[in-house]
Motif scaffolding. Structure first.
Motif, PDB file in Angstrom:
ATOM      1  N   MET A   1       0.848  -1.166   0.000  1.00 55.06           N
ATOM      2  CA  MET A   1       0.000   0.000   0.000  1.00 55.06           C
ATOM      3  C   MET A   1       0.897   1.234   0.000  1.00 55.06           C
ATOM      4  O   MET A   1       1.898   1.264   0.684  1.00 55.06           O
ATOM      5  CB  MET A   1      -0.871  -0.024   1.258  1.00 55.06           C
ATOM      6  N   THR A   2       0.558   2.216  -0.743  1.00 56.88           N
ATOM      7  CA  THR A   2       1.285   3.479  -0.687  1.00 56.88           C
ATOM      8  C   THR A   2       0.368   4.549  -0.127  1.00 56.88           C
ATOM      9  O   THR A   2      -0.841   4.495  -0.306  1.00 56.88           O
ATOM     10  CB  THR A   2       1.810   3.918  -2.068  1.00 56.88           C
ATOM     11  N   THR A   3       0.961   5.489   0.542  1.00 57.84           N
ATOM     12  CA  THR A   3       0.223   6.558   1.182  1.00 57.84           C
ATOM     13  C   THR A   3       0.916   7.872   0.866  1.00 57.84           C
ATOM     14  O   THR A   3       2.131   7.935   0.856  1.00 57.84           O
ATOM     15  CB  THR A   3       0.196   6.333   2.707  1.00 57.84           C
ATOM     16  N   THR A   4       0.165   8.913   0.612  1.00 53.58           N
ATOM     17  CA  THR A   4       0.735  10.208   0.289  1.00 53.58           C
ATOM     18  C   THR A   4       0.450  11.190   1.410  1.00 53.58           C
ATOM     19  O   THR A   4      -0.697  11.325   1.828  1.00 53.58           O
ATOM     20  CB  THR A   4       0.147  10.749  -1.028  1.00 53.58           C
ATOM     21  N   ALA A   5       1.462  11.865   1.908  1.00 51.87           N
ATOM     22  CA  ALA A   5       1.287  12.837   2.989  1.00 51.87           C
ATOM     23  C   ALA A   5       0.467  14.027   2.500  1.00 51.87           C
ATOM     24  O   ALA A   5       0.744  14.570   1.438  1.00 51.87           O
ATOM     25  CB  ALA A   5       2.646  13.303   3.490  1.00 51.87           C
ATOM     26  N   ALA A   6      -0.526  14.439   3.273  1.00 51.15           N
ATOM     27  CA  ALA A   6      -1.362  15.581   2.922  1.00 51.15           C
ATOM     28  C   ALA A   6      -0.616  16.898   3.146  1.00 51.15           C
ATOM     29  O   ALA A   6      -0.889  17.883   2.490  1.00 51.15           O
ATOM     30  CB  ALA A   6      -2.640  15.560   3.740  1.00 51.15           C
ATOM     31  N   HIS A   7       0.310  16.919   4.079  1.00 44.93           N
ATOM     32  CA  HIS A   7       1.147  18.074   4.405  1.00 44.93           C
ATOM     33  C   HIS A   7       2.382  17.544   5.116  1.00 44.93           C
ATOM     34  O   HIS A   7       2.424  16.361   5.449  1.00 44.93           O
ATOM     35  CB  HIS A   7       0.380  19.084   5.266  1.00 44.93           C
ATOM     36  N   PRO A   8       3.403  18.370   5.361  1.00 48.96           N
ATOM     37  CA  PRO A   8       4.592  17.836   6.038  1.00 48.96           C
ATOM     38  C   PRO A   8       4.212  17.175   7.362  1.00 48.96           C
ATOM     39  O   PRO A   8       3.399  17.708   8.119  1.00 48.96           O
ATOM     40  CB  PRO A   8       5.457  19.074   6.276  1.00 48.96           C
ATOM     41  N   VAL A   9       4.759  16.000   7.614  1.00 43.79           N
ATOM     42  CA  VAL A   9       4.424  15.265   8.837  1.00 43.79           C
ATOM     43  C   VAL A   9       5.700  14.763   9.510  1.00 43.79           C
ATOM     44  O   VAL A   9       6.709  14.523   8.858  1.00 43.79           O
ATOM     45  CB  VAL A   9       3.480  14.074   8.560  1.00 43.79           C
ATOM     46  N   ASN A  10       5.612  14.607  10.820  1.00 39.09           N
ATOM     47  CA  ASN A  10       6.713  14.060  11.600  1.00 39.09           C
ATOM     48  C   ASN A  10       6.650  12.538  11.603  1.00 39.09           C
ATOM     49  O   ASN A  10       5.597  11.961  11.866  1.00 39.09           O
ATOM     50  CB  ASN A  10       6.643  14.551  13.047  1.00 39.09           C
ATOM     51  N   ILE A  11       7.773  11.902  11.323  1.00 36.09           N
ATOM     52  CA  ILE A  11       7.904  10.458  11.448  1.00 36.09           C
ATOM     53  C   ILE A  11       8.558  10.209  12.802  1.00 36.09           C
ATOM     54  O   ILE A  11       9.608  10.785  13.104  1.00 36.09           O
ATOM     55  CB  ILE A  11       8.773   9.863  10.314  1.00 36.09           C
ATOM     56  N   ARG A  12       7.950   9.376  13.625  1.00 35.78           N
ATOM     57  CA  ARG A  12       8.413   9.161  14.995  1.00 35.78           C
ATOM     58  C   ARG A  12       9.081   7.792  15.160  1.00 35.78           C
ATOM     59  O   ARG A  12       8.782   6.860  14.423  1.00 35.78           O
ATOM     60  CB  ARG A  12       7.250   9.314  15.960  1.00 35.78           C
ATOM     61  N   ALA A  13       9.941   7.703  16.155  1.00 32.77           N
ATOM     62  CA  ALA A  13      10.688   6.472  16.422  1.00 32.77           C
ATOM     63  C   ALA A  13       9.779   5.359  16.926  1.00 32.77           C
ATOM     64  O   ALA A  13      10.044   4.180  16.674  1.00 32.77           O
ATOM     65  CB  ALA A  13      11.804   6.735  17.429  1.00 32.77           C
ATOM     66  N   THR A  14       8.720   5.722  17.634  1.00 31.32           N
ATOM     67  CA  THR A  14       7.789   4.743  18.193  1.00 31.32           C
ATOM     68  C   THR A  14       6.362   5.219  17.936  1.00 31.32           C
ATOM     69  O   THR A  14       6.134   6.421  17.772  1.00 31.32           O
ATOM     70  CB  THR A  14       7.991   4.575  19.713  1.00 31.32           C
ATOM     71  N   PRO A  15       5.396   4.299  17.903  1.00 30.47           N
ATOM     72  CA  PRO A  15       4.010   4.734  17.751  1.00 30.47           C
ATOM     73  C   PRO A  15       3.571   5.519  18.981  1.00 30.47           C
ATOM     74  O   PRO A  15       3.927   5.178  20.100  1.00 30.47           O
ATOM     75  CB  PRO A  15       3.221   3.436  17.598  1.00 30.47           C
ATOM     76  N   GLY A  17       2.261   9.819  20.203  1.00 27.38           N
ATOM     77  CA  GLY A  17       2.673  11.206  20.052  1.00 27.38           C
ATOM     78  C   GLY A  17       3.941  11.575  20.802  1.00 27.38           C
ATOM     79  O   GLY A  17       4.546  12.596  20.532  1.00 27.38           O
ATOM     80  N   GLY A  18       4.382  10.737  21.747  1.00 27.63           N
ATOM     81  CA  GLY A  18       5.562  11.064  22.541  1.00 27.63           C
ATOM     82  C   GLY A  18       6.864  10.551  21.973  1.00 27.63           C
ATOM     83  O   GLY A  18       7.926  10.830  22.522  1.00 27.63           O
ATOM     84  N   GLY A  19       6.812   9.816  20.857  1.00 30.76           N
ATOM     85  CA  GLY A  19       8.037   9.274  20.268  1.00 30.76           C
ATOM     86  C   GLY A  19       8.901  10.370  19.667  1.00 30.76           C
ATOM     87  O   GLY A  19       8.396  11.375  19.176  1.00 30.76           O
ATOM     88  N   ALA A  20      10.220  10.187  19.706  1.00 31.03           N
ATOM     89  CA  ALA A  20      11.144  11.166  19.131  1.00 31.03           C
ATOM     90  C   ALA A  20      10.932  11.276  17.624  1.00 31.03           C
ATOM     91  O   ALA A  20      10.700  10.272  16.949  1.00 31.03           O
ATOM     92  CB  ALA A  20      12.581  10.749  19.421  1.00 31.03           C
ATOM     93  N   VAL A  21      11.002  12.493  17.106  1.00 32.11           N
ATOM     94  CA  VAL A  21      10.881  12.726  15.668  1.00 32.11           C
ATOM     95  C   VAL A  21      12.201  12.322  15.012  1.00 32.11           C
ATOM     96  O   VAL A  21      13.261  12.841  15.371  1.00 32.11           O
ATOM     97  CB  VAL A  21      10.542  14.194  15.356  1.00 32.11           C
ATOM     98  N   VAL A  22      12.141  11.365  14.073  1.00 30.38           N
ATOM     99  CA  VAL A  22      13.351  10.890  13.395  1.00 30.38           C
ATOM    100  C   VAL A  22      13.475  11.433  11.979  1.00 30.38           C
ATOM    101  O   VAL A  22      14.557  11.382  11.389  1.00 30.38           O
ATOM    102  CB  VAL A  22      13.420   9.343  13.383  1.00 30.38           C
ATOM    103  N   ARG A  23      12.379  11.971  11.454  1.00 30.08           N
ATOM    104  CA  ARG A  23      12.380  12.482  10.080  1.00 30.08           C
ATOM    105  C   ARG A  23      11.118  13.307   9.869  1.00 30.08           C
ATOM    106  O   ARG A  23      10.091  13.042  10.481  1.00 30.08           O
ATOM    107  CB  ARG A  23      12.394  11.300   9.108  1.00 30.08           C
ATOM    108  N   VAL A  24      11.188  14.291   8.987  1.00 27.75           N
ATOM    109  CA  VAL A  24      10.004  15.041   8.560  1.00 27.75           C
ATOM    110  C   VAL A  24       9.809  14.737   7.080  1.00 27.75           C
ATOM    111  O   VAL A  24      10.731  14.884   6.280  1.00 27.75           O
ATOM    112  CB  VAL A  24      10.179  16.557   8.785  1.00 27.75           C
ATOM    113  N   VAL A  25       8.611  14.287   6.739  1.00 22.91           N
ATOM    114  CA  VAL A  25       8.290  13.918   5.364  1.00 22.91           C
ATOM    115  C   VAL A  25       7.601  15.108   4.703  1.00 22.91           C
ATOM    116  O   VAL A  25       6.637  15.649   5.239  1.00 22.91           O
ATOM    117  CB  VAL A  25       7.375  12.675   5.330  1.00 22.91           C
TER     118      VAL A  25
END
Length: 60
Positions: A1-15, A17-25
């Motif tokens: 499955m592919t998914t397209t970001a609607a706007h810039p989003v934070n990719i987190r280390a763990t599921p 909201g408290g997970g560290a941000v490892v990348r911004v897409v």
């Protein structure tokens, strides 16, 4: 499955909201979903997982 970001989003280390941000897409980036966690969290990446993002900030 592919998914397209609607706007810039934070990719987190763990599921969750408290997970560290490892990348911004950037907006409109195509991502592959590798797995799902409770609460609407998706493990996403390209050829391999980057981290976790909440499904509410993505367009399928």
């Amino acid at each position: 499955m592919t998914t397209t970001a609607a706007h810039p989003v934070n990719i987190r280390a763990t599921p969750g909201g408290g997970g560290a941000v490892v990348r911004v897409v950037p907006r409109a980036a195509t991502l592959r979903v590798f797995s799902e966690a409770p609460g609407g969290w998706l493990e996403v990446g390209e050829d391999q997982p980057f981290g976790w993002v909440h499904a509410s900030v993505l367009d399928r």
